[in-house]
Design a protein around this motif. Sequence first.
Motif, PDB file in Angstrom:
ATOM      1  N   GLU A  18       0.832  -1.207   0.000  1.00 51.72           N
ATOM      2  CA  GLU A  18       0.000   0.000   0.000  1.00 51.72           C
ATOM      3  C   GLU A  18       0.870   1.262   0.000  1.00 51.72           C
ATOM      4  OE1 GLU A  18      -2.557  -0.276   3.324  1.00 51.72           O
ATOM      5  OE2 GLU A  18      -3.772  -1.929   2.507  1.00 51.72           O
ATOM      6  N   GLU A  19       1.964   1.253   0.787  1.00 44.13           N
ATOM      7  CA  GLU A  19       2.856   2.414   0.808  1.00 44.13           C
ATOM      8  C   GLU A  19       3.541   2.612  -0.545  1.00 44.13           C
ATOM      9  OE1 GLU A  19       5.606   1.910   3.970  1.00 44.13           O
ATOM     10  OE2 GLU A  19       4.058   1.802   5.532  1.00 44.13           O
ATOM     11  N   VAL A  20       3.971   1.511  -1.160  1.00 46.14           N
ATOM     12  CA  VAL A  20       4.639   1.616  -2.453  1.00 46.14           C
ATOM     13  C   VAL A  20       3.691   2.166  -3.512  1.00 46.14           C
ATOM     14  CG1 VAL A  20       5.644   0.254  -4.328  1.00 46.14           C
ATOM     15  CG2 VAL A  20       6.358  -0.158  -1.971  1.00 46.14           C
ATOM     16  N   ARG A  21       2.449   1.686  -3.513  1.00 49.32           N
ATOM     17  CA  ARG A  21       1.481   2.151  -4.504  1.00 49.32           C
ATOM     18  C   ARG A  21       1.155   3.626  -4.286  1.00 49.32           C
ATOM     19  NH1 ARG A  21      -0.932  -1.926  -7.433  1.00 49.32           N
ATOM     20  NH2 ARG A  21      -2.783  -0.660  -7.832  1.00 49.32           N
ATOM     21  N   LYS A  22       1.124   4.085  -3.029  1.00 55.34           N
ATOM     22  CA  LYS A  22       0.896   5.508  -2.767  1.00 55.34           C
ATOM     23  C   LYS A  22       2.052   6.342  -3.314  1.00 55.34           C
ATOM     24  CE  LYS A  22      -1.963   5.028   1.395  1.00 55.34           C
ATOM     25  NZ  LYS A  22      -2.023   5.276   2.871  1.00 55.34           N
ATOM     26  N   ASP A  23       3.279   5.853  -3.125  1.00 54.56           N
ATOM     27  CA  ASP A  23       4.437   6.573  -3.674  1.00 54.56           C
ATOM     28  C   ASP A  23       4.353   6.661  -5.194  1.00 54.56           C
ATOM     29  OD1 ASP A  23       5.428   6.871  -1.126  1.00 54.56           O
ATOM     30  OD2 ASP A  23       6.775   5.134  -1.248  1.00 54.56           O
ATOM     31  N   PHE A  24       3.914   5.584  -5.829  1.00 53.47           N
ATOM     32  CA  PHE A  24       3.822   5.602  -7.290  1.00 53.47           C
ATOM     33  C   PHE A  24       2.739   6.574  -7.754  1.00 53.47           C
ATOM     34  CE2 PHE A  24       2.307   4.105 -11.405  1.00 53.47           C
ATOM     35  CZ  PHE A  24       3.512   4.053 -12.120  1.00 53.47           C
ATOM     36  N   MET A  25       1.612   6.615  -7.066  1.00 54.19           N
ATOM     37  CA  MET A  25       0.548   7.534  -7.451  1.00 54.19           C
ATOM     38  C   MET A  25       0.990   8.981  -7.268  1.00 54.19           C
ATOM     39  SD  MET A  25      -1.661   5.577  -8.668  1.00 54.19           S
ATOM     40  CE  MET A  25      -2.862   6.859  -8.985  1.00 54.19           C
ATOM     41  N   THR A  26       1.814   9.238  -6.236  1.00 55.27           N
ATOM     42  CA  THR A  26       2.348  10.602  -6.062  1.00 55.27           C
ATOM     43  C   THR A  26       3.252  10.976  -7.223  1.00 55.27           C
ATOM     44  OG1 THR A  26       2.250  10.333  -3.649  1.00 55.27           O
ATOM     45  CG2 THR A  26       3.676  12.083  -4.520  1.00 55.27           C
ATOM     46  N   ALA A  27       4.098  10.009  -7.646  1.00 53.35           N
ATOM     47  CA  ALA A  27       4.952  10.276  -8.797  1.00 53.35           C
ATOM     48  C   ALA A  27       4.140  10.449 -10.071  1.00 53.35           C
ATOM     49  CB  ALA A  27       5.956   9.121  -8.972  1.00 53.35           C
ATOM     50  N   LYS A  28       3.069   9.689 -10.216  1.00 56.03           N
ATOM     51  CA  LYS A  28       2.235   9.783 -11.418  1.00 56.03           C
ATOM     52  C   LYS A  28       1.497  11.111 -11.460  1.00 56.03           C
ATOM     53  CE  LYS A  28      -1.130   7.088 -14.069  1.00 56.03           C
ATOM     54  NZ  LYS A  28      -0.236   6.987 -15.238  1.00 56.03           N
ATOM     55  N   ALA A  29       1.209  11.682 -10.278  1.00 58.38           N
ATOM     56  CA  ALA A  29       0.560  12.993 -10.260  1.00 58.38           C
ATOM     57  C   ALA A  29       1.481  14.071 -10.817  1.00 58.38           C
ATOM     58  CB  ALA A  29       0.137  13.340  -8.830  1.00 58.38           C
ATOM     59  N   ARG A  30       2.790  13.875 -10.686  1.00 59.33           N
ATOM     60  CA  ARG A  30       3.739  14.838 -11.248  1.00 59.33           C
ATOM     61  C   ARG A  30       4.021  14.557 -12.720  1.00 59.33           C
ATOM     62  NH1 ARG A  30       6.398  13.767  -6.177  1.00 59.33           N
ATOM     63  NH2 ARG A  30       7.827  12.369  -7.297  1.00 59.33           N
ATOM     64  N   GLU A  31       4.023  13.264 -13.093  1.00 62.64           N
ATOM     65  CA  GLU A  31       4.267  12.880 -14.485  1.00 62.64           C
ATOM     66  C   GLU A  31       3.165  11.915 -14.900  1.00 62.64           C
ATOM     67  OE1 GLU A  31       8.405  11.903 -15.490  1.00 62.64           O
ATOM     68  OE2 GLU A  31       8.895  12.357 -13.395  1.00 62.64           O
ATOM     69  N   ALA A  32       2.184  12.421 -15.621  1.00 59.10           N
ATOM     70  CA  ALA A  32       0.985  11.636 -15.929  1.00 59.10           C
ATOM     71  C   ALA A  32       1.270  10.464 -16.849  1.00 59.10           C
ATOM     72  CB  ALA A  32      -0.080  12.543 -16.561  1.00 59.10           C
ATOM     73  N   ASP A  33       2.384  10.494 -17.585  1.00 59.54           N
ATOM     74  CA  ASP A  33       2.643   9.423 -18.542  1.00 59.54           C
ATOM     75  C   ASP A  33       3.335   8.215 -17.928  1.00 59.54           C
ATOM     76  OD1 ASP A  33       4.967  10.802 -18.044  1.00 59.54           O
ATOM     77  OD2 ASP A  33       5.773  10.525 -20.069  1.00 59.54           O
ATOM     78  N   LEU A  34       3.503   8.180 -16.613  1.00 62.63           N
ATOM     79  CA  LEU A  34       4.153   7.036 -15.983  1.00 62.63           C
ATOM     80  C   LEU A  34       3.249   5.812 -16.076  1.00 62.63           C
ATOM     81  CD1 LEU A  34       5.820   8.545 -12.770  1.00 62.63           C
ATOM     82  CD2 LEU A  34       6.850   8.059 -14.992  1.00 62.63           C
ATOM     83  N   ASP A  35       3.825   4.696 -16.529  1.00 63.97           N
ATOM     84  CA  ASP A  35       3.078   3.445 -16.662  1.00 63.97           C
ATOM     85  C   ASP A  35       4.050   2.305 -16.385  1.00 63.97           C
ATOM     86  OD1 ASP A  35       1.439   1.367 -17.194  1.00 63.97           O
ATOM     87  OD2 ASP A  35       1.173   1.796 -19.333  1.00 63.97           O
ATOM     88  N   CYS A  36       3.722   1.484 -15.382  1.00 66.46           N
ATOM     89  CA  CYS A  36       4.632   0.394 -15.003  1.00 66.46           C
ATOM     90  C   CYS A  36       4.863  -0.578 -16.151  1.00 66.46           C
ATOM     91  CB  CYS A  36       4.068  -0.351 -13.792  1.00 66.46           C
ATOM     92  SG  CYS A  36       4.286   0.533 -12.232  1.00 66.46           S
ATOM     93  N   ALA A  37       3.898  -0.705 -17.051  1.00 65.62           N
ATOM     94  CA  ALA A  37       4.056  -1.643 -18.158  1.00 65.62           C
ATOM     95  C   ALA A  37       5.131  -1.182 -19.136  1.00 65.62           C
ATOM     96  CB  ALA A  37       2.722  -1.819 -18.881  1.00 65.62           C
ATOM     97  N   ALA A  38       5.425   0.106 -19.137  1.00 63.12           N
ATOM     98  CA  ALA A  38       6.396   0.633 -20.101  1.00 63.12           C
ATOM     99  C   ALA A  38       7.709   1.065 -19.456  1.00 63.12           C
ATOM    100  CB  ALA A  38       5.797   1.827 -20.851  1.00 63.12           C
ATOM    101  N   LEU A  39       7.726   1.215 -18.134  1.00 63.17           N
ATOM    102  CA  LEU A  39       8.937   1.719 -17.474  1.00 63.17           C
ATOM    103  C   LEU A  39       9.977   0.613 -17.341  1.00 63.17           C
ATOM    104  CD1 LEU A  39       7.499   3.989 -14.625  1.00 63.17           C
ATOM    105  CD2 LEU A  39       8.358   4.657 -16.884  1.00 63.17           C
ATOM    106  N   GLU A  40      11.213   1.005 -17.407  1.00 62.91           N
ATOM    107  CA  GLU A  40      12.339   0.091 -17.226  1.00 62.91           C
ATOM    108  C   GLU A  40      13.236   0.610 -16.112  1.00 62.91           C
ATOM    109  OE1 GLU A  40      14.430  -0.229 -20.867  1.00 62.91           O
ATOM    110  OE2 GLU A  40      12.708  -0.989 -22.029  1.00 62.91           O
ATOM    111  N   LEU A  41      13.851  -0.329 -15.413  1.00 70.07           N
ATOM    112  CA  LEU A  41      14.777   0.060 -14.348  1.00 70.07           C
ATOM    113  C   LEU A  41      15.996   0.759 -14.943  1.00 70.07           C
ATOM    114  CD1 LEU A  41      14.774  -3.108 -12.061  1.00 70.07           C
ATOM    115  CD2 LEU A  41      13.756  -0.890 -11.541  1.00 70.07           C
ATOM    116  N   PRO A  42      16.427   1.852 -14.347  1.00 71.62           N
ATOM    117  CA  PRO A  42      17.659   2.491 -14.840  1.00 71.62           C
ATOM    118  C   PRO A  42      18.831   1.526 -14.759  1.00 71.62           C
ATOM    119  CG  PRO A  42      16.488   3.939 -13.313  1.00 71.62           C
ATOM    120  CD  PRO A  42      15.823   2.597 -13.229  1.00 71.62           C
ATOM    121  N   ARG A  43      19.681   1.593 -15.752  1.00 70.92           N
ATOM    122  CA  ARG A  43      20.842   0.704 -15.779  1.00 70.92           C
ATOM    123  C   ARG A  43      21.806   1.058 -14.643  1.00 70.92           C
ATOM    124  NH1 ARG A  43      22.193   1.870 -21.940  1.00 70.92           N
ATOM    125  NH2 ARG A  43      21.203   3.806 -21.222  1.00 70.92           N
TER     126      ARG A  43
END
Length: 316
Positions: free
Chosen positions: A145-170
């Motif tokens: 629940e805490e992790v999902r809240k953090d992700f929603m906060t980040a998505k509020a700043r960048e609306a195009d964030l999508d876990c299906a398309a994001l990749e871990l930084p090298r």
Amino acid sequence: MLTSLATSCSRARWCGVVVAAALVGPTRVAAAPEPAPISEAAQSAYDRGLAERDAGRFPAAAREFAAAYAQIPVSQRELRAAVLFDLVDAHRGAYTAGGERRGNEHPAAHLCAADRALADFIETEQERKRGRKSPDMVKATGLREEVRKDFMTAKAREADLDCAALELPRVPEKEEPPPPPPADGPGKPRDPNKLLIAGGVTAGVGLALLGLMVGGMVRGQRTEADGAALVQAMPGLMPDDPQLAELERRGRGDNAMAVVGGVFGSLALGAGIALLVVGARARQASGRPAAPEPAAVAVWPLASPSGGGAALRWRF
């Protein structure tokens, strides 16, 4: 060690079971089965993860914890839970540290990876417990629940964030430090020509100063002879006569010239000879032909009844 970590996690639970059995029934307690040993590769990956986390390199720590978690069998539930929580903590630390976005690589992908790992763990626990929630499952649910809240906060700043398309930084590979430049050994020979030239010049200066000493001595003797002749020619000459005062002044100057020339000339000549010797040895050690060559510097003293000095010849 991971095994000791699992033992510490379950120690409180086993103590509760033993106390309850002692209170309600005969003192017959079955020995707890020893957990199966984990692979050496999993242990090494976990140790590397701890080291990376302690150094503040959370992306690298998450990568190592994920490698260790994937190699621990499902039967070792408590051990897997302990490593999972370290993995989630490293992912969240990597997201908090931030970083630049490069294409699909984004720090928020660490939150997506943590969410997937927690979701798989919760699903496995639900199938095993059949509706009952273990303490590890409760903790994993709260973390998700805490992790999902953090992700929603980040998505509020960048609306195009999508876990299906994001990749871990090298994670950049560790670069080996460049080898230190070779230190010059204390016995490394210098250029023989430079040593010989320096020695010749220094010895020449020393000889010139020694010539100055000889000149001072000659001038002093001549001044002393002039004074004796003056006194003999004029027996009634007073000690404070200007002629005698002038001869005394000249005598002090001649004496100082002889002393200065003798002291500094000896030092310079000795240093010059030492440099010449070192240069000659360096030339022999370098394998160069030792055929005699005309001297580049030649100095010789000059002395006469009227004075002294030195002659210097320099060949270019």
